[in-house]
Design a protein around this motif. Structure first.
Motif, short mmCIF file in Angstrom:
data_model
loop_
_atom_site.label_atom_id
_atom_site.label_comp_id
_atom_site.label_asym_id
_atom_site.label_seq_id
_atom_site.Cartn_x
_atom_site.Cartn_y
_atom_site.Cartn_z
N ASP A 128 0.84 -1.19 0.00
CA ASP A 128 0.00 0.00 0.00
C ASP A 128 0.88 1.24 0.00
OD1 ASP A 128 1.03 0.07 2.54
OD2 ASP A 128 -0.88 -0.18 3.59
N VAL A 129 0.26 2.42 0.06
CA VAL A 129 1.03 3.66 -0.06
C VAL A 129 2.04 3.79 1.08
CG1 VAL A 129 0.90 6.18 -0.06
CG2 VAL A 129 -0.76 4.86 -1.35
N VAL A 130 1.61 3.49 2.30
CA VAL A 130 2.51 3.61 3.46
C VAL A 130 3.65 2.60 3.34
CG1 VAL A 130 2.71 3.53 5.96
CG2 VAL A 130 0.64 4.44 4.92
N GLY A 131 3.33 1.37 2.98
CA GLY A 131 4.37 0.36 2.83
C GLY A 131 5.37 0.72 1.74
N ALA A 132 4.85 1.21 0.61
CA ALA A 132 5.74 1.62 -0.48
C ALA A 132 6.64 2.76 -0.05
CB ALA A 132 4.91 2.01 -1.70
N ALA A 133 6.08 3.70 0.73
CA ALA A 133 6.88 4.84 1.20
C ALA A 133 7.95 4.36 2.18
CB ALA A 133 5.97 5.86 1.87
N ARG A 134 7.61 3.40 3.03
CA ARG A 134 8.61 2.90 3.99
C ARG A 134 9.75 2.19 3.26
NH1 ARG A 134 4.03 1.32 7.83
NH2 ARG A 134 4.09 2.93 9.44
N TRP A 135 9.42 1.39 2.26
CA TRP A 135 10.48 0.71 1.50
C TRP A 135 11.30 1.72 0.71
CZ3 TRP A 135 12.36 -3.93 2.18
CH2 TRP A 135 11.59 -4.91 2.78
N SER A 136 10.63 2.72 0.18
CA SER A 136 11.36 3.77 -0.56
C SER A 136 12.27 4.55 0.37
CB SER A 136 10.37 4.73 -1.24
OG SER A 136 9.57 4.06 -2.18
N LEU A 137 11.84 4.73 1.61
CA LEU A 137 12.67 5.43 2.60
C LEU A 137 13.96 4.65 2.86
CD1 LEU A 137 12.84 7.86 4.52
CD2 LEU A 137 11.66 6.48 6.24
N LYS A 138 13.84 3.31 2.91
CA LYS A 138 15.03 2.48 3.11
C LYS A 138 16.00 2.60 1.93
CE LYS A 138 12.78 -1.06 5.96
NZ LYS A 138 12.43 -2.50 6.05
N ALA A 139 15.46 2.87 0.75
CA ALA A 139 16.29 2.95 -0.45
C ALA A 139 16.80 4.36 -0.73
CB ALA A 139 15.50 2.45 -1.66
N LEU A 177 -0.40 16.16 -10.06
CA LEU A 177 -0.60 14.81 -10.55
C LEU A 177 -0.93 13.85 -9.41
CD1 LEU A 177 2.27 14.38 -13.19
CD2 LEU A 177 -0.18 14.23 -13.63
N ILE A 178 -0.22 14.02 -8.30
CA ILE A 178 -0.48 13.16 -7.14
C ILE A 178 -1.82 13.53 -6.50
CG2 ILE A 178 0.40 12.45 -4.89
CD1 ILE A 178 1.99 11.43 -7.29
N ALA A 179 -2.14 14.82 -6.45
CA ALA A 179 -3.44 15.23 -5.91
C ALA A 179 -4.58 14.63 -6.72
CB ALA A 179 -3.54 16.75 -5.89
N ASN A 180 -4.42 14.60 -8.05
CA ASN A 180 -5.44 14.01 -8.92
C ASN A 180 -5.55 12.50 -8.68
OD1 ASN A 180 -6.02 12.57 -11.73
ND2 ASN A 180 -7.04 14.57 -11.76
N ALA A 181 -4.41 11.82 -8.53
CA ALA A 181 -4.43 10.38 -8.27
C ALA A 181 -5.05 10.07 -6.91
CB ALA A 181 -3.01 9.83 -8.34
N ALA A 182 -4.80 10.95 -5.92
CA ALA A 182 -5.39 10.73 -4.60
C ALA A 182 -6.91 10.88 -4.65
CB ALA A 182 -4.79 11.72 -3.60
N GLY A 185 -3.01 9.06 9.90
CA GLY A 185 -4.37 9.23 9.41
C GLY A 185 -4.54 10.34 8.39
N GLU A 186 -3.49 11.04 8.04
CA GLU A 186 -3.60 12.10 7.06
C GLU A 186 -3.79 11.52 5.66
OE1 GLU A 186 -1.09 16.17 5.79
OE2 GLU A 186 -0.15 14.57 6.97
N ASN A 187 -4.57 12.19 4.83
CA ASN A 187 -4.75 11.76 3.45
C ASN A 187 -3.40 11.76 2.74
OD1 ASN A 187 -5.16 12.80 0.42
ND2 ASN A 187 -6.88 11.50 1.00
#
Length: 316
Positions: free
Chosen positions: A196-207, A247-252, A227-229
Motif C-alpha cells: 500500500d502507499v505507506v508500505g511503499a513509502a517505507r520501503w522507498s525510505l530504506k532505499a 498529478l499526485i493530488a489528482n491520483a489521490a 491518518g492524514e490523506n
C-alpha cells in the motif's frame, strides 16, 4: 530460473563496455554458484543501479516473487539508461578537449613565456603588459582547474554529493527533479509488488540516500500513518512546483496511487530528457567558443608582446 531472471534484469542496460561486461560475468558466476540474486546484484551492480532497485529485488526474493517483479523492474531501468545515454557520451569529448588545451597553455607559460621575458631583459626593456595578462590568465586557469578538481572529488563521494547538490544554486532544481523522479519510480515499483502507499513509502525510505529527500519522505510516512490523506501528505512534503504535485493530488482524488506515481515518473522523465537535449544542443558551441577564446588569448598575447618588443627596438 536465476539466469533467466538476471537476463530480464540487465537486457535493457546492455551496451558494449568492458567494465560492465566484467561485472556481469562476475554476477553470472555467483548466480551459477547459488548466490542470492539481490545480494549479488548489490555487490556487483549496486553502483550502476538506483538504490530502490536493489532493495526491491531483495524484497521480492525474500517473498519468493522474483518472477512477477523482475519484468516490472527491467522496464523501469529504461528511464535511467535513457538519460545516461544522452549525457555521458559528451563527457569524454569535454575531457579530451580540456586535456589537450590546458597542457598546451601551461606548457607555453612554463617554457615559452620565460624565454620572451629573458628577451625583454636582454634588451633592457620593461616587461610588457602582455606578459602580465598572460600570467593573470594562467593564474585564473589554475584556480578554475583546482575548483574543477574539488568538484570532481566531491561528486565522487556519494554522501557529500547527495547532501550538497539539492542546495547548490542552478543545480538544485535538476537534482531535486532527479530525486523525485527516482522516488516516483520507487513508489510505483513497490505499489506494483503489492504494497500500500505507506508500505511503499517505507520501503522507498530504506532505499533513499539523499538527506533532503529522506527528511521529507519520513514526514510523509508519519503523516499518512497518523491518518492524514496521502495526497495531502505528499503536498506537505514541499518538493517544489516543478515536480507536478497536482498529478499526485489528482491520483489521490481517484484513489489510484499507482497510476499517479507512474504518471509523475513519466512527466519528470520527459522534463529531464528535454533539459538533456537543451544541454546537448548548447554544449559543443559553448565548449568551442571557450577553448577558442583561450587559444586566442595565448596567440594574441604573444603577438602583442612581439609587437611591443619590435616597437621598443625601433624607437630605441
Amino acid at each position: 530460473d536465476r539466469l533467466a531472471g538476471q537476463a530480464l534484469v540487465f537486457a535493457p542496460l546492455w551496451f558494449p563496455s568492458i567494465r560492465w561486461s566484467i561485472r556481469l560475468k562476475h554476477l553470472i558466476r555467483e548466480l551459477t554458484e547459488g548466490a542470492r540474486l539481490g545480494e549479488a546484484v548489490e555487490r556487483h551492480m549496486g553502483a550502476w543501479l538506483p538504490r530502490y532497485y536493489v532493495v526491491a529485488l531483495q524484497k521480492a526474493e525474500a517473498e519468493n516473487r522474483l518472477e512477477a517483479v523482475l519484468p516490472l523492474m527491467a522496464k523501469r531501468l529504461q528511464y535511467q539508461q535513457a538519460v545516461v545515454d544522452d549525457r555521458v557520451p559528451y563527457l569524454p569529448l569535454l575531457i579530451f578537449q580540456v586535456s589537450v588545451v590546458l597542457p598546451v597553455f601551461f606548457g607555453c607559460q612554463a617554457f615559452i613565456v620565460p624565454v620572451f621575458g629573458e628577451m625583454a631583459a636582454s634588451f633592457a626593456a620593461p616587461s610588457p603588459p602582455a606578459l602580465a595578462l598572460l600570467s593573470w590568465v594562467n593564474g585564473a586557469l589554475k584556480c578554475l582547474f583546482l575548483a574543477g578538481l574539488g568538484i570532481f572529488i566531491i561528486m565522487n563521494i556519494a554522501s557529500l554529493r547527495e547532501a550538497l547538490l539539492p542546495w547548490v544554486p542552478f543545480v538544485a532544481r535538476e537534482k531535486r527533479r532527479l530525486l523525485v523522479r527516482d522516488l516516483a519510480q520507487s513508489m510505483g515499483a513497490f505499489l506494483s509488488s503489492g504494497e500500500d502507499v505507506v508500505g511503499a513509502a517505507r520501503w522507498s525510505l530504506k532505499a533513499t540516500t539523499s538527506p533532503w529527500l529522506k527528511t521529507r519522505l519520513q514526514r510523509f510516512v508519519d503523516g499518512v500513518s497518523g491518518g492524514e490523506n496521502w495526497g495531502t501528505a505528499w503536498e506537505n512534503m514541499q518538493l517544489g512546483a516543478h515536480t507536478y504535485p497536482w498529478l499526485i493530488a489528482n491520483a489521490a482524488a481517484r484513489q489510484d496511487p499507482l497510476s499517479g506515481f507512474e504518471s509523475l515518473a513519466e512527466w519528470l522523465h520527459q522534463d529531464i530528457s528535454h533539459t538533456t537535449r537543451s544541454l546537448r544542443r548548447w554544449f559543443t558551441p559553448c565548449v568551442v567558443i571557450l577553448l577558442g577564446m583561450l587559444v586566442l588569448t595565448i596567440a594574441g598575447t604573444l603577438f602583442v608582446f612581439l609587437l611591443e618588443m619590435w616597437t621598443y627596438c625601433m624607437l630605441r
